[in-house]
Design a protein around this motif. Sequence first.
Motif, PDB file in Angstrom:
ATOM      1  N   UNK A   1      25.024  42.825  37.224  1.00 14.95           N
ATOM      2  CA  UNK A   1      25.274  42.398  35.847  1.00 14.95           C
ATOM      3  C   UNK A   1      26.752  42.031  35.761  1.00 14.95           C
ATOM      4  N   UNK A   2      27.079  40.843  36.270  1.00 14.99           N
ATOM      5  CA  UNK A   2      28.472  40.430  36.385  1.00 14.99           C
ATOM      6  C   UNK A   2      28.579  38.915  36.268  1.00 14.99           C
ATOM      7  N   UNK A   3      29.781  38.458  35.998  1.00 20.81           N
ATOM      8  CA  UNK A   3      30.050  37.029  35.829  1.00 20.81           C
ATOM      9  C   UNK A   3      31.430  36.725  36.394  1.00 20.81           C
TER      10      UNK A   3
ATOM     11  N   UNK B   1      32.480  42.608  35.269  1.00 23.86           N
ATOM     12  CA  UNK B   1      31.303  43.449  35.452  1.00 23.86           C
ATOM     13  C   UNK B   1      30.934  44.061  34.109  1.00 23.86           C
ATOM     14  N   UNK B   2      29.642  43.943  33.734  1.00 27.37           N
ATOM     15  CA  UNK B   2      29.136  44.483  32.468  1.00 27.37           C
ATOM     16  C   UNK B   2      28.338  45.753  32.736  1.00 27.37           C
ATOM     17  N   UNK B   3      28.243  46.592  31.739  1.00 29.59           N
ATOM     18  CA  UNK B   3      27.456  47.811  31.867  1.00 29.59           C
ATOM     19  C   UNK B   3      28.112  48.932  31.087  1.00 29.59           C
ATOM     20  N   UNK B   4      27.756  50.155  31.438  1.00 30.17           N
ATOM     21  CA  UNK B   4      28.370  51.296  30.735  1.00 30.17           C
ATOM     22  C   UNK B   4      29.894  51.292  30.902  1.00 30.17           C
ATOM     23  N   UNK B   5      30.358  50.850  32.044  1.00 31.97           N
ATOM     24  CA  UNK B   5      31.795  50.713  32.292  1.00 31.97           C
ATOM     25  C   UNK B   5      32.086  49.237  32.533  1.00 31.97           C
ATOM     26  N   UNK B   6      32.536  48.532  31.509  1.00 31.08           N
ATOM     27  CA  UNK B   6      32.867  47.117  31.643  1.00 31.08           C
ATOM     28  C   UNK B   6      34.293  46.996  32.168  1.00 31.08           C
ATOM     29  N   UNK B   7      34.464  46.202  33.238  1.00 24.83           N
ATOM     30  CA  UNK B   7      35.791  46.058  33.835  1.00 24.83           C
ATOM     31  C   UNK B   7      35.908  44.728  34.560  1.00 24.83           C
TER      32      UNK B   7
END
Length: 83
Positions: free
Chosen positions: A59-61, A34-40
């Motif tokens: 916004x994920x892969x 998961x991408x964004x302000x908190x990528x995890x």
Amino acid sequence: MRASALAILAIATAAAGPAAAQTYAPGYPVCLHVYGPATYYECRYTSMEQCAITASGRSAQCVLNPYVANAEVPARYRRHHAY
């Protein structure tokens, strides 16, 4: 004396920072990145299709779990014959 020892211990503990956690769960072959302000990473999927449903609209892969994908299969024991 005791107060200074405790103060040094408290400063050393605070300076050490948080412990690093394992990013990938070794029990599941697919992870959602998961991408964004908190990528995890969320490693709790058994197939790419299952992960893709969760990633849809985000916004994920989906990625393969490197701890499962690169795991070595133990070699079978071979009995050597002396001829």
